[in-house]
Design an enzyme around this catalytic site. Structure first.
Site, PDB file in Angstrom:
ATOM      1  N   GLY A  60       0.772  -1.058   0.200  1.00  0.00           N
ATOM      2  CA  GLY A  60      -0.214   0.146  -0.521  1.00  0.00           C
ATOM      3  C   GLY A  60       1.184   0.932  -0.272  1.00  0.00           C
ATOM      4  O   GLY A  60       2.123   1.222   0.535  1.00  0.00           O
ATOM      5  N   CYS A  87       5.092  -5.950   1.578  1.00  0.00           N
ATOM      6  CA  CYS A  87       5.756  -4.685   1.317  1.00  0.00           C
ATOM      7  C   CYS A  87       5.556  -4.204   2.502  1.00  0.00           C
ATOM      8  O   CYS A  87       5.674  -4.250   3.700  1.00  0.00           O
ATOM      9  CB  CYS A  87       5.630  -3.717   0.205  1.00  0.00           C
ATOM     10  SG  CYS A  87       6.557  -2.338  -0.381  1.00  0.00           S
ATOM     11  N   TYR A  88       3.938  -3.113   2.407  1.00  0.00           N
ATOM     12  CA  TYR A  88       3.325  -2.305   3.283  1.00  0.00           C
ATOM     13  C   TYR A  88       3.350  -3.110   4.561  1.00  0.00           C
ATOM     14  O   TYR A  88       3.049  -3.014   5.518  1.00  0.00           O
ATOM     15  CB  TYR A  88       2.577  -0.978   2.958  1.00  0.00           C
ATOM     16  CG  TYR A  88       1.306  -0.666   4.366  1.00  0.00           C
ATOM     17  CD1 TYR A  88       2.241   0.614   4.615  1.00  0.00           C
ATOM     18  CD2 TYR A  88       0.250  -1.164   4.837  1.00  0.00           C
ATOM     19  CE1 TYR A  88       1.393   0.949   6.185  1.00  0.00           C
ATOM     20  CE2 TYR A  88      -0.284  -0.485   5.318  1.00  0.00           C
ATOM     21  CZ  TYR A  88      -0.057   0.846   5.971  1.00  0.00           C
ATOM     22  OH  TYR A  88      -0.430   1.266   7.369  1.00  0.00           O
ATOM     23  N   HIS A 174       7.509  -8.007  -3.970  1.00  0.00           N
ATOM     24  CA  HIS A 174       6.637  -7.794  -4.604  1.00  0.00           C
ATOM     25  C   HIS A 174       6.497  -9.548  -5.172  1.00  0.00           C
ATOM     26  O   HIS A 174       7.371  -9.554  -6.144  1.00  0.00           O
ATOM     27  CB  HIS A 174       6.405  -6.905  -5.413  1.00  0.00           C
ATOM     28  CG  HIS A 174       5.650  -5.729  -4.815  1.00  0.00           C
ATOM     29  ND1 HIS A 174       4.134  -5.598  -4.087  1.00  0.00           N
ATOM     30  CD2 HIS A 174       6.064  -4.569  -4.875  1.00  0.00           C
ATOM     31  CE1 HIS A 174       4.182  -4.480  -3.329  1.00  0.00           C
ATOM     32  NE2 HIS A 174       5.218  -3.783  -3.450  1.00  0.00           N
ATOM     33  N   GLU A 176       4.489 -11.029  -5.919  1.00  0.00           N
ATOM     34  CA  GLU A 176       2.890 -11.059  -8.098  1.00  0.00           C
ATOM     35  C   GLU A 176       3.281 -10.380  -9.094  1.00  0.00           C
ATOM     36  O   GLU A 176       2.722 -10.877  -9.688  1.00  0.00           O
ATOM     37  CB  GLU A 176       2.219 -10.747  -6.854  1.00  0.00           C
ATOM     38  CG  GLU A 176       1.586  -8.706  -6.420  1.00  0.00           C
ATOM     39  CD  GLU A 176       2.342  -8.338  -5.274  1.00  0.00           C
ATOM     40  OE1 GLU A 176       3.186  -8.929  -4.316  1.00  0.00           O
ATOM     41  OE2 GLU A 176       2.284  -7.117  -5.308  1.00  0.00           O
ATOM     42  N   ASP A 232     -18.902 -13.186 -21.793  1.00  0.00           N
ATOM     43  CA  ASP A 232     -19.179 -13.268 -20.083  1.00  0.00           C
ATOM     44  C   ASP A 232     -20.780 -14.047 -20.424  1.00  0.00           C
ATOM     45  O   ASP A 232     -21.001 -14.500 -19.988  1.00  0.00           O
ATOM     46  CB  ASP A 232     -18.582 -12.203 -19.594  1.00  0.00           C
ATOM     47  CG  ASP A 232     -17.706 -10.875 -19.391  1.00  0.00           C
ATOM     48  OD1 ASP A 232     -16.793 -12.209 -19.726  1.00  0.00           O
ATOM     49  OD2 ASP A 232     -17.320  -9.647 -19.399  1.00  0.00           O
ATOM     50  N   LYS A 373     -11.263 -12.531 -16.166  1.00  0.00           N
ATOM     51  CA  LYS A 373     -11.638 -12.156 -16.975  1.00  0.00           C
ATOM     52  C   LYS A 373     -10.840 -13.558 -17.314  1.00  0.00           C
ATOM     53  O   LYS A 373     -11.980 -14.433 -18.817  1.00  0.00           O
ATOM     54  CB  LYS A 373     -11.134 -11.141 -18.171  1.00  0.00           C
ATOM     55  CG  LYS A 373     -11.810 -10.885 -18.975  1.00  0.00           C
ATOM     56  CD  LYS A 373     -12.484 -10.343 -19.381  1.00  0.00           C
ATOM     57  CE  LYS A 373     -13.164 -10.711 -21.093  1.00  0.00           C
ATOM     58  NZ  LYS A 373     -14.907 -10.240 -20.577  1.00  0.00           N
TER      59      LYS A 373
END
Ligand code: XMP
Length: 517
Positions: A60, A87-88, A174, A176, A232, A373
């Site tokens: 964050g 991180c944060y 990070h 990710e 979708d 998605k």
């Protein structure tokens, strides 16, 4: 839906505002563990009820020492759940357990070499080091009691720490983002090895459980679904059809503002490929009539939304009664409405099948509300949706109305359809179609003189727009080879009656938007 999810092991990510929070969730799912993103201040009571296997604090923008720094419910630390702070989130952990965080002497942004000092659990099977991605101004200065250093970088002596008894871990980088080598493995180690979550999340099991849940929920009642031919709504229809067969009624409204021959293709897709019965509503004339003389883009959207609802209500009345309305809501939409940190400025109103009258008494069923998605694409493929549709560019709900500047007339509609078809075809020939996000030709009221044979023609200027994007939030115009643009231009002026000039849009988003209206 909920009951079934509760049976599946899951990890919860608390969102402290990092732009990467969503990515953590997706990566955990890539490791086949179900994962949800919740606001940072989710009460411990709620989490206790959910009973996740582990909790991740995201990164964050705040500093843990700032006055209004976002902090989690303190009780979360005594729930006995494994925690991973990123991180944060790492600094929140350090701060909570009496360590010290301070402004780093040298801030770290970008790639850094991570030396792994302990690869027993969080860094299992990662060897002695990886490249990782840092993005922080604060760093842990004093490691809290009970925690040990698991990895360091040149500038950060405690880039990763862990308290193995409490199963609490903090990492400054990070995992990710793709720039961190084998970051998914780190998240997988946390989810599966440390938190013990079973890898139960995959798209075939999603389909099986969702079909069961739809059957339980809907019983013998009937479901109405609007389909557009997009991924979708097609996937929603295919899932529901598998679950309840003829209790599902699909409706396709031809607004007259679709891509060339799209109405025929959608009907064929449903009837031939998916074997789903479809009510086809030819509303072209009614839409055109309602839009006559309207030039304001927002007004066009509003009229289209309203007329869509009218058409839908007419079908519901004629073919009903229906008890359920199916919608193709995806997980990012769900999060946006629940975790929103403030009202984002409305730049353009996007329309969906909202605004239906209450007296229809339709309950909403959203079988894709837990999916991203790319997961929808996988589900669609497993349900037999043809590749051709999966690869088709996204198309806005109000269709050509946002690509026709000024009043929508039959002539401009014809030009936009035909010229866009040429743009798409030439992109396919040049091997660019699958590489770009969207491509079309727009038309407005600007005209320019051309010569056709010996005749002077005061025709329309057509604007080609081809953009690259990942999520439509930002976009870059595509640097197509001149020869491809030239072929498009030649074909448009030769084949599309009433088009005399062709331009190519070279504005990126921001400051422009993808659609001109
Ligand atoms: P803009 O023009 O805002 O478009 O950069 C971003 C993405 O959204 C699509 N778009 C819409 N989709 N209803 C939709 O369903 C709308 O009213 C609408 N307006 C834009 C656009 O095609 C692009 O992918």
């Amino acid at each position: 839906m909920d009951k079934q999810d509760k049976k599946m092991d899951e990890i919860v990510v608390l969102d402290f505002g990092s732009q990467y929070s969503h990515l953590i969730c997706r990566r955990i799912r890539e490791a086949n563990v179900y994962c949800e993103l919740l606001p940072y201040n989710t009460p411990a009571k709620v989490l206790k009820e959910m009973n996740p296997k582990g909790i991740i604090f995201s990164g964050g923008p705040a500093s843990v020492y700032a006055k209004d720094a976002p902090k989690p419910d303190k009780q979360i630390f005594s729930m006995g759940k494994p925690i991973l702070g990123i991180c944060y989130g790492h600094q929140v952990l350090v701060d909570n357990f009496g360590g010290k965080v301070k402004r780093a002497a040298s801030r770290e942004y970008g790639r850094a070499g991570l030396v792994i000092d302990d690869n027993a659990d969080l860094f299992k099977s990662l060897g002695s080091g990886i490249n990782c991605w840092m993005s922080h101004g604060d760093a842990a200065d004093k490691v809290p009691d009970g925690f040990q250093v698991l990895a360091h970088t040149e500038n950060s002596q405690s880039a990763a720490i862990g308290n193995k008894d409490k199963k609490m871990y903090g990492i400054q980088f990070h995992p990710e983002v793709v720039h961190t080598e084998r970051g998914v493995q780190i998240l997988k180690n946390f989810a599966q090895e440390i938190a013990g979550a079973k890898p139960e999340w995959d798209m075939q099991s999603f389909i099986d459980t969702t079909i069961k849940e739809i059957r339980e929920k809907v019983g013998k009642k009937r479901v109405l679904a609007a389909v557009s031919g997009g991924i979708d709504s097609t996937t929603v229809a295919a899932l529901l059809h598998r679950a309840i067969g003829d209790q599902l009624q699909c409706v396709f409204v031809n607004t007259g503002l679709l891509r060339q021959d799209e109405e025929t293709e959608v009907v064929r897709l449903f009837k031939e490929h998916l074997d789903i019965d479809l009510i086809y509503v030819d509303a072209e004339k009614r839409f055109l009539r309602k839009l006559k003389g309207v030039t304001d883009p927002e007004k066009k959207r509003k009229i289209i939304g309203e007329e869509f609802a009218n058409e839908f209500v007419a079908v519901a009345k004629k073919h009903g009664p229906f008890q359920w309305l199916a919608q193709g809501t995806l997980y990012p939409d769900v999060i946006e409405s629940g975790v929103s940190k403030g009202p984002a400025a409305v730049i353009k109103t996007h329309h969906n099948v909202g605004g239906l009258p209450k007296w229809l008494h339709l309950k909403v069923i959203e079988p894709l509300r837990y999916l991203y998605k790319d997961e929808v694409r996988k589900v669609a493929r497993l349900l037999g949706v043809p590749d051709e549709l999966l690869k088709r560019h996204p198309f806005p709900g109000p269709g050509l109305a946002v690509r026709i500047v000024g009043e929508i007339t039959p002539e401009k509609t014809r030009i936009a359809k035909h010229a866009s078809k040429i743009v798409e075809d030439e992109l396919k020939v040049a091997g660019y179609y699958d590489k770009v996000w969207q491509a079309y030709a727009a038309v407005g009221d600007d005209r320019a003189v051309g010569v056709l044979g010996d005749e002077r023609v005061y025709g329309h200027i057509v604007m080609i727009r081809v953009v690259e994007s990942v999520d439509a939030m930002t976009a870059d115009w595509t640097r197509l080879p001149y020869e491809v643009i030239e072929r498009m231009s030649n074909r448009i002026t030769n084949e599309v009656e009433g088009a005399t000039w062709v331009t190519y849009a070279v504005s990126s988003k921001p400051p422009a938007t993808i659609e001109p209206q």
